[in-house]
Design an enzyme around this catalytic site. Structure first.
Site, PDB file in Angstrom:
ATOM      1  N   GLU A   1       0.823  -1.207   0.000  1.00  0.00           N
ATOM      2  CA  GLU A   1       0.000   0.000   0.000  1.00  0.00           C
ATOM      3  C   GLU A   1       0.861   1.262   0.000  1.00  0.00           C
ATOM      4  O   GLU A   1       0.485   2.276  -0.598  1.00  0.00           O
ATOM      5  CB  GLU A   1      -0.945   0.003   1.205  1.00  0.00           C
ATOM      6  CG  GLU A   1      -2.027  -1.056   1.152  1.00  0.00           C
ATOM      7  CD  GLU A   1      -2.921  -0.939  -0.082  1.00  0.00           C
ATOM      8  OE1 GLU A   1      -3.113   0.188  -0.574  1.00  0.00           O
ATOM      9  OE2 GLU A   1      -3.415  -1.976  -0.552  1.00  0.00           O
TER      10      GLU A   1
ATOM     11  N   TYR B   1      -5.104   6.381   5.889  1.00  0.00           N
ATOM     12  CA  TYR B   1      -5.393   5.399   4.849  1.00  0.00           C
ATOM     13  C   TYR B   1      -4.606   4.110   5.049  1.00  0.00           C
ATOM     14  O   TYR B   1      -5.168   3.010   5.051  1.00  0.00           O
ATOM     15  CB  TYR B   1      -5.091   5.963   3.457  1.00  0.00           C
ATOM     16  CG  TYR B   1      -4.998   4.866   2.433  1.00  0.00           C
ATOM     17  CD1 TYR B   1      -6.136   4.191   2.031  1.00  0.00           C
ATOM     18  CD2 TYR B   1      -3.766   4.464   1.913  1.00  0.00           C
ATOM     19  CE1 TYR B   1      -6.057   3.143   1.122  1.00  0.00           C
ATOM     20  CE2 TYR B   1      -3.676   3.426   1.014  1.00  0.00           C
ATOM     21  CZ  TYR B   1      -4.820   2.765   0.612  1.00  0.00           C
ATOM     22  OH  TYR B   1      -4.745   1.722  -0.265  1.00  0.00           O
TER      23      TYR B   1
ATOM     24  N   ASP C   1      -8.806   6.015  -0.228  1.00  0.00           N
ATOM     25  CA  ASP C   1      -7.740   6.377  -1.164  1.00  0.00           C
ATOM     26  C   ASP C   1      -8.354   7.086  -2.364  1.00  0.00           C
ATOM     27  O   ASP C   1      -9.558   7.363  -2.393  1.00  0.00           O
ATOM     28  CB  ASP C   1      -6.930   5.146  -1.583  1.00  0.00           C
ATOM     29  CG  ASP C   1      -7.694   4.246  -2.554  1.00  0.00           C
ATOM     30  OD1 ASP C   1      -8.943   4.379  -2.671  1.00  0.00           O
ATOM     31  OD2 ASP C   1      -7.054   3.399  -3.212  1.00  0.00           O
TER      32      ASP C   1
END
Length: 371
Positions: A40, A127, A145
């Site tokens: 991520e 996030y 996101d």
């Protein structure tokens, strides 16, 4: 979203989920929190197609937090080279060292399991923390996101972005997070979150969205009113132009001068010396170059061309000067610590220059001189 729409979303995801190196074949399987964190973080500002190979190489070299925590920053940068935004790589290493230091005796290193603990770590924001908690630990945690922002904006015709200032009656960030929390309020939160990210990447795209194949088209206000292209509103982005000069300083014994710190775009990274300058470099040595070398030791100065580069909002254009010295690296004069000029210099072997510098900015300059 209604229970029916979430069900359609899950069914669509099961049928269309792409094979990715960080995604297990079983979509309901808990993930390795370390792998979620790395993937991520790499995916921030970077396309999936680019991240695939980087992630695979990274995991072979740094398979877990403990292995990463033992690495040197220079090596971490080498495995990050090409992804840009090097502060991400630096923060990853900092966090790995913190997590490793918290390891209990005889226990493996483990990522924290609460949002508060995760967000306290360098480089992990709302996030990324949500992604780790949701995808790895299957907690009912929201994520937000760019893909989810685009989907929510179109679903509900939100004519603002989370980053907009809003007003006394409208907290732009909180409105988007409320929709994200609504999606996550389910035992299948991990599935909903990842399905929406996949939907945004492959269907609800920024340009030319494939609305006819979208499982949410029946409740998408923008689609129903043929206004998809209007949402989300364009982000206000001001590009800044910067022109400079990069010095490739070569000593008489074939070593290249590198600087670590005090550079405008690559501070705290090993880089070639560079500074802002007017356009149209000449064969003469710029006065600013004497922040790095002694003009009396210069044998020759050659202009080797210009390259373009982008870092965040900066559109950079740099002239490259190849400066050859009369003296060996050890004998070359460098500014003293009492000077206000950069002092973190080091010499690297010319033969190892391309493998030593971990940023594409310096590599572009080297190619102008030696390729």
């Amino acid at each position: 979203m209604t229970p029916d729409s979430l069900k359609r979303l899950r069914e669509w995801f099961r049928a269309n989920a792409a094979e990715l190196p960080w995604r297990p074949a079983g979509l309901d399987a808990p993930r390795d929190p370390y792998a979620v964190w790395i993937s991520e973080t790499m995916l921030q500002q970077t396309q999936v197609s680019t991240v695939r190979d980087y992630f695979t190489r990274w995991m072979k070299r740094f398979p877990d937090v403990e292995a990463l925590a033992k690495a040197e920053e220079a090596e971490v940068f080498k495995y990050w080279q090409g992804l840009g935004y090097y502060s991400r790589a630096r923060n990853i290493l900092k966090t790995a060292k913190i997590v490793a230091a918290l390891r209990q005796a005889q226990e493996p290193c483990k990522m924290p399991e609460t949002r508060k603990e995760l967000e306290a770590l360098p480089g992990i924001g709302a996030y990324t923390a949500g992604a780790i908690l949701s995808l790895a630990y299957h907690q009912r945690e929201a994520i937000l996101d760019g893909n989810l922002v685009r989907i929510f904006s179109r679903l509900y015709e939100l004519d603002f972005l989370p980053t907009d200032k809003g007003s006394a009656n409208k907290n732009c960030t909180e409105i988007y997070w409320e929709y994200a929390r609504e999606v996550a309020d389910s035992p299948k939160a991990y599935m909903h979150n990842e399905a929406l990210m996949e939907l945004g990447r492959t269907v609800c795209k920024t340009k030319s969205p494939l609305c006819e194949t979208c499982p949410l088209r029946g409740e998408c206000r923008a689609f129903q009113e043929c206004r998809t292209t209007e949402f989300p509103p364009a982000k206000k982005r001001t590009e800044k132009s910067w022109h400079g000069t990069v010095l490739v300083v070569e000593s008489a014994d074939e070593k290249i001068l590198a600087v670590n710190g005090g550079q405008k775009f690559l501070d705290k990274q090993l880089a070639l010396p560079h500074f802002e300058s007017a356009r149209h470099a000449t064969v003469a040595l710029p006065a600013k170059a004497e922040d790095y070398i002694n003009a009396d030791e210069v044998k020759s100065v050659e202009y080797c061309g210009t390259f373009r580069h982008s870092i965040t909002v900066h559109k950079i254009e740099c002239d490259v000067l190849h400066v050859q010295l009369l003296t060996k690296a050890k004998a070359s004069h460098l500014p003293t610590e009492n000077s206000d000029k950069p002092t973190a210099f080091e010499w690297i072997e010319k033969a190892k220059a391309f493998e030593t510098f971990a940023n594409s900015f310096s590599l572009k300059a080297l190619k102008k001189v030696f390729c």
